[in-house]
Design a protein around this motif. Structure first.
Motif: not given
Length: 190
Positions: A31, A33, A35-38, A91
């Motif tokens: 995750y 700033k 961006m979508n959580t991968l 992160q």
């Protein structure tokens, strides 16, 4: 910096996570700033090696489908019984970005202090710092070998480099030295 390869996970959830672990992978997420959580899966042996060598504050390169991501290992979750890694949160960071990270506190000279009824109480095992992603300290060491009864080490007493700043309250006690008032045998006799 270590580089590993990973794949996106198509399915998420408890059952899929169990299957991944059975197949030798660790379910993880990346995750950051903007961006979508991968959801990703990482080879268990590679992740074990990374955590052993870089700790839970290590910065690594992760390749997902040909795209490189610089990530900070943010949280490592372990099985309470086997202590094996069961999930990792990472992160996404850049080297010119200031981040908050917890750094372990190591007290040097414990053996000199812990003698003849003197007790060392360490209240803080780690402290949160703010620094650039490229200059995260592995640990903060403090020499307490000359401490005597009644001495305390507070966050404000510590000296740090200018590369990072401490987020914790300056009056937080890291460690203190006390003496045992009564021995166990004396308490039992009463």
């Amino acid at each position: 910096m270590q580089s590993i390869t990973s794949e996106l996970r198509n399915n998420v959830g408890k059952n899929d996570s169990h299957r991944l672990r059975f197949d030798g992978y660790i379910p993880s997420v990346i995750y950051g700033k903007g961006m979508n959580t991968l959801p990703v899966k990482i080879d268990k042996r590679e992740m074990d090696t990374l955590v052993r060598n870089y700790g839970s504050n290590g910065i690594i390169q992760i390749n997902i489908g040909g795209e490189e991501h610089t990530v900070l290992i943010k949280e490592v979750q372990r099985d309470p019984v086997t202590k094996e890694i069961i999930h990792v949160d990472m992160q996404k960071v850049s080297y010119d970005q200031r981040i908050h990270v917890k750094v372990p506190i190591v007290l040097v000279g414990k053996r000199n202090v812990e003698k003849s009824g003197i007790i060392l109480q360490q209240q803080l095992k780690d402290v949160e710092v703010e620094c650039f992603a490229g200059s995260i300290p592995k640990k903060l060491e403090f020499d307490i070998s000359n401490f005597t009864i009644g001495d305390t080490l507070k966050v404000a007493d510590m000296e740090f480099s200018e590369e990072f700043s401490i987020i914790a309250d300056p009056q937080s006690v890291i460690a203190s030295v006390a003496t045992a008032e009564k021995t166990v045998d004396e308490v039992v006799e009463e």
